[in-house]
Enzyme design. Structure first.
Site, PDB file in Angstrom:
ATOM      1  N   HIS A 138      46.775  38.735  41.819  1.00  0.00           N
ATOM      2  CA  HIS A 138      48.176  38.339  41.643  1.00  0.00           C
ATOM      3  C   HIS A 138      48.670  38.641  40.227  1.00  0.00           C
ATOM      4  CE1 HIS A 138      48.937  36.002  45.380  1.00  0.00           C
ATOM      5  NE2 HIS A 138      47.635  35.769  45.341  1.00  0.00           N
ATOM      6  N   CYS A 193      48.506  40.631  47.265  1.00  0.00           N
ATOM      7  CA  CYS A 193      47.739  39.711  48.098  1.00  0.00           C
ATOM      8  C   CYS A 193      48.078  39.922  49.579  1.00  0.00           C
ATOM      9  CB  CYS A 193      47.929  38.262  47.641  1.00  0.00           C
ATOM     10  SG  CYS A 193      46.669  37.132  48.299  1.00  0.00           S
ATOM     11  N   GLU A 227      51.629  38.297  39.338  1.00  0.00           N
ATOM     12  CA  GLU A 227      52.781  37.409  39.103  1.00  0.00           C
ATOM     13  C   GLU A 227      52.403  35.970  38.765  1.00  0.00           C
ATOM     14  OE1 GLU A 227      52.098  36.713  43.547  1.00  0.00           O
ATOM     15  OE2 GLU A 227      51.446  38.054  41.938  1.00  0.00           O
TER      16      GLU A 227
END
Length: 249
Positions: free
Chosen positions: A191, A101, A193
């Site tokens: 993302h 990001c 994560e």
């Protein structure tokens, strides 16, 4: 018998955090990225560059991961520009890196690309990522499906990738969801994560803001789901580009 030296740590360039209530529930962005990458505390050196801290020289690390942030690359804050200069040095030194990001955008900016607000507006929730033809020869993406869901929470994006970058994936709102520079510098606008609980909580926390942008927040929240393919990319990256056992001190 000579003892094997400890593996070099993985650097996490910590560029910002969620707002306090989300951070308390889900952890910092550095903690979330370390967890998704399968890293133990002793394998990580997290450097909060957004607070003015600076990493050591690239040769002290086996890889670098760059987190997301509420900041904007186009603000050109001094800490961000300093980090961009470090990224250029690290890329020239051949350090494996993976940006997420803000980290994706900062890598693009550092290496000669262009960053700005996405002309289609904010891209939020769980969206579909589609691999592009250059991904067919990429070891990191080998064996992955042609499209898969991924978590998105961003307003700015990479408008122009760095010179020589291979654009590996797109989404309906973003033609540059993932790129690679050279053999071992990767970045994703999405993302890997983030889990679905965090994304739902973020959408709830900022519901008024996003509804003011005429976004269907209830619909976006209802569509949030698990993203195991995207979520495995950080571990795959480290296993492929910077395995602990093969990076001598």
């Amino acid at each position: 018998m000579t003892a094997t030296p400890p593996a070099l740590p993985v650097l996490i360039l910590h560029t910002g955090d969620p707002e306090p209530s989300l951070k308390e529930r889900f952890g910092s962005y550095a903690e979330q990225i370390a967890l998704a990458a399968g890293l133990e505390a002793g394998e990580v050196e997290a450097v909060p560059v957004h607070e003015g801290a600076r990493p050591r020289a690239p040769q002290h690390y086996r890889a670098a991961l760059i987190t997301g942030s509420p900041a904007m690359v186009t603000d050109r804050e001094p800490w961000s520009e300093d980090t961009a200069a470090w990224l250029r040095e690290a890329a020239a030194a051949g350090l494996p890196m993976f940006g997420v990001c803000y980290g994706h955008q900062l890598l693009a900016h550092a290496l000669g690309g262009k960053v700005g607000y996405n002309p289609t507006g904010s891209e939020l929730g769980t969206q579909t990522v589609e691999l592009l033809p250059p991904a067919a020869g990429d070891q990191l993406l080998d064996g992955l499906p042609a499209s898969f869901p991924a978590q998105m929470l961003h307003a700015q994006t990479v408008l122009q990738p760095p010179p020589g970058a291979a654009v590996l994936a797109r989404s309906d709102q973003d033609p540059h969801q993932m790129f690679r520079v050279g053999p071992n510098v990767f970045s994703t606008q999405f993302h890997p994560e983030f889990g679905p609980d965090f994304v739902r909580a973020h959408l709830e926390r900022y519901q008024r803001k996003y509804m003011a942008e005429n976004l269907d927040v209830p619909g976006l929240a209802a569509n949030v789901r698990a993203t195991p393919v995207a979520g495995g990319l950080l571990r795959r990256f480290l296993d492929l580009c910077a395995p602990a056992a093969s990076r001598p001190q």
